[in-house]
Design a protein around this motif. Structure first.
Motif, PDB file in Angstrom:
ATOM      1  N   THR A  13       0.833  -1.207   0.000  1.00 31.56           N
ATOM      2  CA  THR A  13       0.000   0.000   0.000  1.00 31.56           C
ATOM      3  C   THR A  13       0.863   1.250   0.000  1.00 31.56           C
ATOM      4  OG1 THR A  13      -1.572   1.301   1.318  1.00 31.56           O
ATOM      5  CG2 THR A  13      -0.139  -0.154   2.516  1.00 31.56           C
ATOM      6  N   ASN A  14       0.260   2.376  -0.400  1.00 30.95           N
ATOM      7  CA  ASN A  14       0.962   3.654  -0.331  1.00 30.95           C
ATOM      8  C   ASN A  14       0.469   4.512   0.839  1.00 30.95           C
ATOM      9  OD1 ASN A  14      -1.547   4.079  -1.396  1.00 30.95           O
ATOM     10  ND2 ASN A  14      -0.884   5.136  -3.251  1.00 30.95           N
ATOM     11  N   SER A  15      -0.292   3.902   1.725  1.00 28.51           N
ATOM     12  CA  SER A  15      -0.857   4.656   2.849  1.00 28.51           C
ATOM     13  C   SER A  15       0.214   4.939   3.914  1.00 28.51           C
ATOM     14  CB  SER A  15      -1.993   3.841   3.462  1.00 28.51           C
ATOM     15  OG  SER A  15      -2.434   4.453   4.634  1.00 28.51           O
ATOM     16  N   ASP A  16       0.144   6.122   4.533  1.00 32.61           N
ATOM     17  CA  ASP A  16       1.102   6.440   5.597  1.00 32.61           C
ATOM     18  C   ASP A  16       0.944   5.497   6.792  1.00 32.61           C
ATOM     19  OD1 ASP A  16       2.023   8.469   4.047  1.00 32.61           O
ATOM     20  OD2 ASP A  16       0.851  10.045   5.040  1.00 32.61           O
ATOM     21  N   GLN A  17      -0.301   5.200   7.091  1.00 36.09           N
ATOM     22  CA  GLN A  17      -0.581   4.278   8.191  1.00 36.09           C
ATOM     23  C   GLN A  17      -0.914   2.923   7.582  1.00 36.09           C
ATOM     24  OE1 GLN A  17      -0.166   5.521  11.149  1.00 36.09           O
ATOM     25  NE2 GLN A  17       0.009   7.599  10.340  1.00 36.09           N
ATOM     26  N   SER A  18      -0.161   1.892   7.940  1.00 37.60           N
ATOM     27  CA  SER A  18      -0.445   0.597   7.355  1.00 37.60           C
ATOM     28  C   SER A  18      -0.122  -0.518   8.340  1.00 37.60           C
ATOM     29  CB  SER A  18       0.390   0.410   6.087  1.00 37.60           C
ATOM     30  OG  SER A  18       0.421  -0.953   5.725  1.00 37.60           O
ATOM     31  N   THR A  19      -1.122  -1.331   8.624  1.00 41.88           N
ATOM     32  CA  THR A  19      -0.868  -2.475   9.505  1.00 41.88           C
ATOM     33  C   THR A  19      -0.148  -3.582   8.743  1.00 41.88           C
ATOM     34  OG1 THR A  19      -3.132  -3.238   9.082  1.00 41.88           O
ATOM     35  CG2 THR A  19      -2.742  -2.014  11.119  1.00 41.88           C
ATOM     36  N   ASN A  20      -0.166  -3.522   7.415  1.00 42.55           N
ATOM     37  CA  ASN A  20       0.634  -4.476   6.645  1.00 42.55           C
ATOM     38  C   ASN A  20       2.123  -4.175   6.784  1.00 42.55           C
ATOM     39  OD1 ASN A  20      -1.047  -6.482   5.022  1.00 42.55           O
ATOM     40  ND2 ASN A  20      -2.188  -4.565   4.808  1.00 42.55           N
ATOM     41  N   ARG A  21       2.455  -2.894   6.872  1.00 44.16           N
ATOM     42  CA  ARG A  21       3.843  -2.499   7.151  1.00 44.16           C
ATOM     43  C   ARG A  21       4.246  -3.033   8.527  1.00 44.16           C
ATOM     44  NH1 ARG A  21       3.286   2.855   6.379  1.00 44.16           N
ATOM     45  NH2 ARG A  21       3.667   2.619   4.156  1.00 44.16           N
ATOM     46  N   GLN A  22       3.333  -2.857   9.504  1.00 44.73           N
ATOM     47  CA  GLN A  22       3.597  -3.354  10.859  1.00 44.73           C
ATOM     48  C   GLN A  22       3.813  -4.862  10.863  1.00 44.73           C
ATOM     49  OE1 GLN A  22       0.154  -1.469  12.955  1.00 44.73           O
ATOM     50  NE2 GLN A  22       1.534  -1.602  14.720  1.00 44.73           N
ATOM     51  N   LEU A  23       2.979  -5.562  10.088  1.00 42.66           N
ATOM     52  CA  LEU A  23       3.086  -7.019  10.032  1.00 42.66           C
ATOM     53  C   LEU A  23       4.455  -7.438   9.479  1.00 42.66           C
ATOM     54  CD1 LEU A  23       1.930  -9.883  10.248  1.00 42.66           C
ATOM     55  CD2 LEU A  23       0.819  -9.535   8.034  1.00 42.66           C
ATOM     56  N   LEU A  24       4.883  -6.769   8.405  1.00 45.83           N
ATOM     57  CA  LEU A  24       6.197  -7.110   7.829  1.00 45.83           C
ATOM     58  C   LEU A  24       7.331  -6.776   8.808  1.00 45.83           C
ATOM     59  CD1 LEU A  24       5.812  -6.083   4.072  1.00 45.83           C
ATOM     60  CD2 LEU A  24       6.074  -8.391   4.999  1.00 45.83           C
ATOM     61  N   GLN A  25       7.168  -5.673   9.528  1.00 42.99           N
ATOM     62  CA  GLN A  25       8.198  -5.310  10.521  1.00 42.99           C
ATOM     63  C   GLN A  25       8.285  -6.379  11.609  1.00 42.99           C
ATOM     64  OE1 GLN A  25       6.699  -1.433  11.404  1.00 42.99           O
ATOM     65  NE2 GLN A  25       7.981  -0.416   9.857  1.00 42.99           N
ATOM     66  N   PHE A  26       7.118  -6.904  11.985  1.00 43.42           N
ATOM     67  CA  PHE A  26       7.109  -7.965  12.989  1.00 43.42           C
ATOM     68  C   PHE A  26       7.795  -9.234  12.444  1.00 43.42           C
ATOM     69  CE2 PHE A  26       5.021 -11.791  14.700  1.00 43.42           C
ATOM     70  CZ  PHE A  26       5.495 -11.714  15.999  1.00 43.42           C
ATOM     71  N   ILE A  27       7.459  -9.581  11.200  1.00 45.85           N
ATOM     72  CA  ILE A  27       8.074 -10.764  10.574  1.00 45.85           C
ATOM     73  C   ILE A  27       9.596 -10.585  10.501  1.00 45.85           C
ATOM     74  CG2 ILE A  27       8.271 -12.050   8.382  1.00 45.85           C
ATOM     75  CD1 ILE A  27       5.255 -11.540   7.951  1.00 45.85           C
ATOM     76  N   GLN A  28      10.010  -9.390  10.116  1.00 45.48           N
ATOM     77  CA  GLN A  28      11.445  -9.076  10.013  1.00 45.48           C
ATOM     78  C   GLN A  28      12.166  -9.312  11.338  1.00 45.48           C
ATOM     79  OE1 GLN A  28      12.257  -4.832   9.754  1.00 45.48           O
ATOM     80  NE2 GLN A  28      13.756  -5.195   8.115  1.00 45.48           N
ATOM     81  N   LYS A  29      11.520  -8.829  12.401  1.00 47.49           N
ATOM     82  CA  LYS A  29      12.128  -8.920  13.728  1.00 47.49           C
ATOM     83  C   LYS A  29      12.072 -10.360  14.259  1.00 47.49           C
ATOM     84  CE  LYS A  29       9.852  -7.011  17.150  1.00 47.49           C
ATOM     85  NZ  LYS A  29       9.210  -5.992  17.993  1.00 47.49           N
ATOM     86  N   HIS A  30      10.896 -10.972  14.093  1.00 47.28           N
ATOM     87  CA  HIS A  30      10.665 -12.274  14.714  1.00 47.28           C
ATOM     88  C   HIS A  30      11.531 -13.378  14.100  1.00 47.28           C
ATOM     89  CE1 HIS A  30       8.159 -14.761  17.330  1.00 47.28           C
ATOM     90  NE2 HIS A  30       8.083 -15.654  16.356  1.00 47.28           N
ATOM     91  N   PHE A  31      11.837 -13.229  12.790  1.00 51.55           N
ATOM     92  CA  PHE A  31      12.608 -14.275  12.120  1.00 51.55           C
ATOM     93  C   PHE A  31      14.039 -13.819  11.794  1.00 51.55           C
ATOM     94  CE2 PHE A  31       8.108 -15.101  11.110  1.00 51.55           C
ATOM     95  CZ  PHE A  31       7.973 -16.334  11.726  1.00 51.55           C
ATOM     96  N   ALA A  32      14.525 -12.874  12.571  1.00 53.82           N
ATOM     97  CA  ALA A  32      15.836 -12.283  12.288  1.00 53.82           C
ATOM     98  C   ALA A  32      16.958 -13.317  12.334  1.00 53.82           C
ATOM     99  CB  ALA A  32      16.119 -11.145  13.268  1.00 53.82           C
ATOM    100  N   ASP A  33      16.771 -14.386  13.107  1.00 52.19           N
ATOM    101  CA  ASP A  33      17.818 -15.395  13.177  1.00 52.19           C
ATOM    102  C   ASP A  33      17.793 -16.349  11.981  1.00 52.19           C
ATOM    103  OD1 ASP A  33      15.366 -16.354  13.957  1.00 52.19           O
ATOM    104  OD2 ASP A  33      16.195 -17.841  15.357  1.00 52.19           O
ATOM    105  N   GLN A  34      16.714 -16.282  11.189  1.00 54.69           N
ATOM    106  CA  GLN A  34      16.627 -17.187  10.031  1.00 54.69           C
ATOM    107  C   GLN A  34      16.818 -16.480   8.701  1.00 54.69           C
ATOM    108  OE1 GLN A  34      13.250 -20.012  10.171  1.00 54.69           O
ATOM    109  NE2 GLN A  34      12.806 -19.078  12.146  1.00 54.69           N
ATOM    110  N   ALA A  35      16.530 -15.185   8.687  1.00 51.88           N
ATOM    111  CA  ALA A  35      16.563 -14.491   7.396  1.00 51.88           C
ATOM    112  C   ALA A  35      16.849 -13.005   7.574  1.00 51.88           C
ATOM    113  CB  ALA A  35      15.227 -14.660   6.674  1.00 51.88           C
TER     114      ALA A  35
END
Lengths: 395, 200
Positions: free
Chosen positions: B10-32
């Motif tokens: 999305t191009n929206s300033d507020q995005s829970t999809n951005r939040q979701l990807l940030q969570f995935i990034q953090k949560h799987f940091a040891d794998q990828a």
């Protein structure tokens, strides 16, 4: 009947544009079609609201005024182009001109598919609660291998294809009328026979022996009744005015006024505008007509329903908003029952107004604002809150 | 260590999809290593005569080409994906086609309870088009409904069941990348020479 055709591509050259041009030219006897481009519409962004920009307002205005919309879509990656998707997102965000609007889908593509997959996506998108268009079922027009389809004059080469397209367009015209019945108040039943719209009966005040359809009905009826005019005084409850004063008084009312009696005869309107300038056009020679002659047949059921509401005392006033004057006007038709002291039904006082200047003035005076874009007509399994994740923002 | 790209749909300033990807990034940091890519500043696709992508699109395409896999997280607009995401996919399919044979996983979040379900199925159909031909992980669907309430202040998904569901899917994805690379290395797709949606 007016239809707008929307080209679903922003490419410089588009076969779908050509297809719509052909439809507009070929079927102009059947219906008036204006072809609109979407090239200038910016990419949708909910964080950068451009609803008020000229290209979007232009589409909004044209769609609102139209009786129906034909969308011609190509197929990009098994779906509709992002440019068309963006337009629909704008038209379902703060404004909703497609709500309840009859829509027909056609499409052309370079390959044999003829936009088959994108047409299905478009149907699903138009069905979303923020859009809420009424898409014609069936009658799928797919034009594959479009680069071979048109001759030099821009006409479809294959006669069978053109014939099928014509049958789809004719169906769509009928579909528009069906949707209008759907949108009418309690339009499930045909109520046309509930009222004597041809004014075949008479009441005490009916002026007898004069052809209701005569262009000079008013002059003939005035002579027959010895009606007064000019500077003659008339006694009213409560006051005395000359007929001229009465005319100027009624013409100064901030509305188009019409009197139809309980025999369903059109007796009077405050005539100070030309028919083209009026929201509900009236011509001087129409005065005296029975109501049936003032409306198209497909409106009879709705007209009868309104009169029945008033005659039977179910309502004192029936209001309907008429959006076809464009988004910059809020035109309301009011049908107010006229009754005597005992409550007997005498007829209809129809007054037609654009209430937007009143609303604007009031908001400006009080510093209040309208909150728009509130779609309550959410149906089916979709909860209201899901509409928010669609391109609709709640007011 | 896997190198992945996460695309915010999305191009929206507020995005829970951005939040979701940030969570995935953090949560799987040891794998990828997951790089989050924005599409909000990319120009709208308009099918230019020369099949040349603007620089910003070329930069995204280069990142996709270099990555082992792609995650797209999409909201749902009008039962479908946002026009801006579709525009990016049009650019990619019209130019260098970096998604061809690329392992890809779809996630999505929405404010309502349906969690972008219809958008995800549209996205699958779109990515299946011959000019995109991403290798989408089958039989997996990760939907975050009521996404405004789904994350805590640290940006973590609150629901433990949801987190374990995501862990399973991510584990599948790492294996899916391996299998897909094996599959396509033997028989790589020849990129489409001619677009089926040319000139329409």
């Amino acid at each position: 009947m007016k239809i707008v055709g929307i080209v679903g591509s922003n490419a410089d050259f588009s076969y779908n544009h050509q297809l719509l041009n052909f439809i507009a030219k070929q079927y102009k006897q059947l219906v008036e079609i204006e072809v609109l481009d979407i090239k200038d519409v910016p990419m949708f962004n909910q964080s950068d609201d451009q609803t008020d920009s000229a290209p979007i307002q232009h589409l909004n205005e044209k769609i609102t005024e139209a009786d129906g919309v034909i969308i011609a879509t190509p197929e990009y990656n098994h779906s509709i182009p992002s440019a068309l998707q963006s337009v629909i997102e704008w038209l379902s965000f703060k404004i909703h001109p497609l709500d309840g609007k009859p829509v027909m889908i056609v499409g052309a593509s370079y390959d044999v598919q003829g936009s088959s997959r994108s047409q299905l996506h478009l149907r699903q998108i138009l069905d979303a609660p923020g859009v809420n268009a009424v898409v014609m079922p069936g009658n799928e027009f797919l034009l594959g291998e479009v680069h071979k389809a048109f001759d030099e004059e821009g006409d479809l080469k294959d006669a069978e294809t053109a014939k099928f397209l014509e049958s789809c367009i004719k169906k769509f015209i009928r579909f528009i009328n069906v949707v209008n019945v759907l949108n009418a108040p309690e339009g499930m039943k045909d109520l046309s026979s509930a009222e004597d719209l041809y004014a075949t009966g008479s009441i005490d005040t009916t002026i007898q022996g004069i052809d209701m359809m005569a262009d000079d009905w008013v002059e003939q009826a005035a002579e027959a009744t010895g009606a007064v005019d000019g500077d003659t005084y008339v006694k009213l409850d409560r006051g005395i005015l000359t007929v001229n004063q009465l005319n100027h008084f009624l013409n100064s009312m901030p509305a188009e006024l019409t009197y139809a009696d309980s025999n369903n005869q059109f007796l009077y309107y405050n005539h100070h505008l030309d028919a083209e300038e009026m929201f509900a056009s009236r011509r001087p020679e129409q005065v005296g007509y029975p109501l049936a002659e003032c409306h198209p047949k497909q409106a009879f059921s709705g007209v009868s329903w309104v009169i029945q509401q008033l005659r039977k005392g179910k309502q004192d006033v029936v209001k309907t908003h008429v959006p076809t004057h464009g988004p910059d006007k809020f035109v309301v038709h009011n049908y107010q029952a006229i009754r005597d002291e005992e409550g007997n039904y005498l007829g209809i006082n129809e007054y037609v107004q654009d209430i937007k200047p009143i609303i604007d003035w009031y908001l400006e005076q009080t510093g209040q604002q309208l909150t728009g874009g509130d779609v309550d007509a959410v149906s089916g399994a979709t909860s209201k809150v899901d509409t928010v994740s669609g391109a609709t923002v709640k007011g | 260590m896997l190198n992945l790209i996460g695309i915010v749909g999305t191009n929206s300033d507020q995005s829970t999809n951005r939040q979701l990807l940030q969570f995935i990034q953090k949560h799987f940091a040891d794998q990828a290593n997951i790089e989050i890519c924005e599409i909000k500043d990319l120009p709208a696709f308009n099918k230019p005569k020369e099949n040349q992508a603007p620089e910003e699109v070329q930069a995204l395409a280069a990142k996709i080409t270099a990555a082992d896999g792609v995650i797209i997280s999409t909201p749902e607009y009008n039962h479908s994906i946002p026009a801006i995401l579709k525009s990016v996919l049009e650019w990619l399919s019209y130019t260098s086609q970096p998604l061809v044979d690329k392992p890809l996983m779809i996630t999505g979040a929405s404010y309502g309870k349906l969690g972008s379900s219809r958008a995800q199925s549209h996205l699958r159909q779109i990515l299946d088009a011959p000019e995109l031909k991403a290798r989408i992980m089958p039989s997996s669907e990760f939907l975050v409904g009521y996404s405004l309430q789904a994350f805590d202040e640290e940006g973590n998904l609150k629901d433990a069941n949801k987190v374990s569901e995501l862990e399973d899917i991510f584990n599948d994805f790492t294996q899916f990348i391996e299998i897909t690379n094996h599959l396509v290395s033997k028989n790589p797709t020849k990129k489409a020479q001619k677009f089926s949606w040319e000139d329409n």
